[in-house]
Design a protein around this motif. Sequence first.
Motif, PDB file in Angstrom:
ATOM      1  N   ILE A   8       0.838  -1.207   0.000  1.00  0.00           N
ATOM      2  CA  ILE A   8       0.000   0.000   0.000  1.00  0.00           C
ATOM      3  C   ILE A   8       0.870   1.253   0.000  1.00  0.00           C
ATOM      4  O   ILE A   8       0.669   2.174  -0.802  1.00  0.00           O
ATOM      5  CB  ILE A   8      -0.957   0.000   1.207  1.00  0.00           C
ATOM      6  CG1 ILE A   8      -1.997  -1.109   1.063  1.00  0.00           C
ATOM      7  CG2 ILE A   8      -1.636   1.366   1.363  1.00  0.00           C
ATOM      8  CD1 ILE A   8      -2.811  -1.362   2.327  1.00  0.00           C
ATOM      9  N   GLY A   9       1.825   1.313   0.903  1.00  0.00           N
ATOM     10  CA  GLY A   9       2.656   2.512   1.048  1.00  0.00           C
ATOM     11  C   GLY A   9       3.448   2.857  -0.201  1.00  0.00           C
ATOM     12  O   GLY A   9       3.602   4.038  -0.544  1.00  0.00           O
ATOM     13  N   GLY A  52      -8.078   5.696   0.573  1.00  0.00           N
ATOM     14  CA  GLY A  52      -6.642   5.797   0.342  1.00  0.00           C
ATOM     15  C   GLY A  52      -5.939   6.543   1.456  1.00  0.00           C
ATOM     16  O   GLY A  52      -4.835   6.171   1.876  1.00  0.00           O
ATOM     17  N   PHE A  53      -6.588   7.593   1.974  1.00  0.00           N
ATOM     18  CA  PHE A  53      -5.998   8.347   3.074  1.00  0.00           C
ATOM     19  C   PHE A  53      -5.813   7.466   4.303  1.00  0.00           C
ATOM     20  O   PHE A  53      -4.720   7.406   4.881  1.00  0.00           O
ATOM     21  CB  PHE A  53      -6.862   9.572   3.429  1.00  0.00           C
ATOM     22  CG  PHE A  53      -6.360  10.292   4.637  1.00  0.00           C
ATOM     23  CD1 PHE A  53      -5.324  11.206   4.532  1.00  0.00           C
ATOM     24  CD2 PHE A  53      -6.897  10.045   5.896  1.00  0.00           C
ATOM     25  CE1 PHE A  53      -4.840  11.863   5.653  1.00  0.00           C
ATOM     26  CE2 PHE A  53      -6.424  10.701   7.022  1.00  0.00           C
ATOM     27  CZ  PHE A  53      -5.388  11.609   6.896  1.00  0.00           C
ATOM     28  N   PHE A  54      -6.863   6.772   4.711  1.00  0.00           N
ATOM     29  CA  PHE A  54      -6.767   5.968   5.922  1.00  0.00           C
ATOM     30  C   PHE A  54      -5.862   4.753   5.750  1.00  0.00           C
ATOM     31  O   PHE A  54      -5.095   4.405   6.653  1.00  0.00           O
ATOM     32  CB  PHE A  54      -8.162   5.578   6.424  1.00  0.00           C
ATOM     33  CG  PHE A  54      -8.871   6.735   7.073  1.00  0.00           C
ATOM     34  CD1 PHE A  54      -8.454   7.226   8.295  1.00  0.00           C
ATOM     35  CD2 PHE A  54      -9.920   7.360   6.427  1.00  0.00           C
ATOM     36  CE1 PHE A  54      -9.075   8.315   8.889  1.00  0.00           C
ATOM     37  CE2 PHE A  54     -10.564   8.446   7.009  1.00  0.00           C
ATOM     38  CZ  PHE A  54     -10.137   8.926   8.241  1.00  0.00           C
ATOM     39  N   ASP A  78       0.842   8.782  -0.192  1.00  0.00           N
ATOM     40  CA  ASP A  78       0.461  10.161   0.113  1.00  0.00           C
ATOM     41  C   ASP A  78       0.376  11.001  -1.153  1.00  0.00           C
ATOM     42  O   ASP A  78      -0.539  11.812  -1.316  1.00  0.00           O
ATOM     43  CB  ASP A  78       1.417  10.788   1.133  1.00  0.00           C
ATOM     44  CG  ASP A  78       2.888  10.667   0.767  1.00  0.00           C
ATOM     45  OD1 ASP A  78       3.280   9.685   0.093  1.00  0.00           O
ATOM     46  OD2 ASP A  78       3.681  11.536   1.172  1.00  0.00           O
ATOM     47  N   GLU A  79       1.301  10.791  -2.089  1.00  0.00           N
ATOM     48  CA  GLU A  79       1.231  11.503  -3.371  1.00  0.00           C
ATOM     49  C   GLU A  79       0.009  11.089  -4.173  1.00  0.00           C
ATOM     50  O   GLU A  79      -0.618  11.920  -4.829  1.00  0.00           O
ATOM     51  CB  GLU A  79       2.492  11.260  -4.206  1.00  0.00           C
ATOM     52  CG  GLU A  79       3.626  12.211  -3.912  1.00  0.00           C
ATOM     53  CD  GLU A  79       4.456  11.812  -2.697  1.00  0.00           C
ATOM     54  OE1 GLU A  79       5.229  12.646  -2.228  1.00  0.00           O
ATOM     55  OE2 GLU A  79       4.333  10.681  -2.216  1.00  0.00           O
ATOM     56  N   VAL A  80      -0.316   9.814  -4.140  1.00  0.00           N
ATOM     57  CA  VAL A  80      -1.498   9.344  -4.874  1.00  0.00           C
ATOM     58  C   VAL A  80      -2.748  10.024  -4.331  1.00  0.00           C
ATOM     59  O   VAL A  80      -3.558  10.563  -5.089  1.00  0.00           O
ATOM     60  CB  VAL A  80      -1.616   7.805  -4.821  1.00  0.00           C
ATOM     61  CG1 VAL A  80      -2.961   7.337  -5.363  1.00  0.00           C
ATOM     62  CG2 VAL A  80      -0.477   7.152  -5.595  1.00  0.00           C
ATOM     63  N   LEU A 136       0.772  10.752  10.246  1.00  0.00           N
ATOM     64  CA  LEU A 136      -0.329  11.637   9.874  1.00  0.00           C
ATOM     65  C   LEU A 136       0.191  12.841   9.099  1.00  0.00           C
ATOM     66  O   LEU A 136      -0.409  13.258   8.103  1.00  0.00           O
ATOM     67  CB  LEU A 136      -1.114  12.078  11.112  1.00  0.00           C
ATOM     68  CG  LEU A 136      -2.304  13.000  10.842  1.00  0.00           C
ATOM     69  CD1 LEU A 136      -3.319  12.333   9.908  1.00  0.00           C
ATOM     70  CD2 LEU A 136      -2.966  13.404  12.159  1.00  0.00           C
ATOM     71  N   GLY A 137       1.306  13.391   9.509  1.00  0.00           N
ATOM     72  CA  GLY A 137       1.910  14.516   8.799  1.00  0.00           C
ATOM     73  C   GLY A 137       2.314  14.155   7.382  1.00  0.00           C
ATOM     74  O   GLY A 137       2.173  14.957   6.457  1.00  0.00           O
TER      75      GLY A 137
END
Length: 165
Positions: A8-9, A52-54, A78-80, A136-137
């Motif tokens: 995922i990451g 995607g965020f979570f 995070d970019e996605v 989170l950041g």
Amino acid sequence: MNALARLIGTVFYVGHLRPAPGTWGSFVALPLGFAIFQIGGFWLFCIAIVAGFFKGWWATEQMTKDSSNHDPSEIVIDEVVGQWIALVPVFYGAWVLDIGAQVLWPGWIAAFVLFRAFDIMKPWLVGWADRRDDALGVMLDDVIAGIFAAICVVALAAFFHLVLM
């Protein structure tokens, strides 16, 4: 490390592409977002952003646990997510106007370029989120960059359609 978190990451290992893994992550977000929009429309795309965020937050926590590096370059989920947020005005416009999203290609280019600019330069709230030094950041700085880019995409579309035409 958790294999699912790594999948995922890194967004199926796209994060290992060099140079500029963040740009590769943003680039792969374009066809992924388009596919989601084509399959399920605007609302499925919005759900994908939230999911995607979570998932990205969880994966980032897993991948950075017990590490001094809070934001390794191979993490590109995070970019996605941020790129998808930047594309919201494009997909919303396609949905409302009932046209193919590819017709709005200038919006795609603007969303990509603006998101990358905000993500790289990290102005104001983007930089604040990045300085959190936690999972989170990592996610929030790209969410905020995506929101800024989306606002600019709307402003550019309004300028083009209302002023220039």
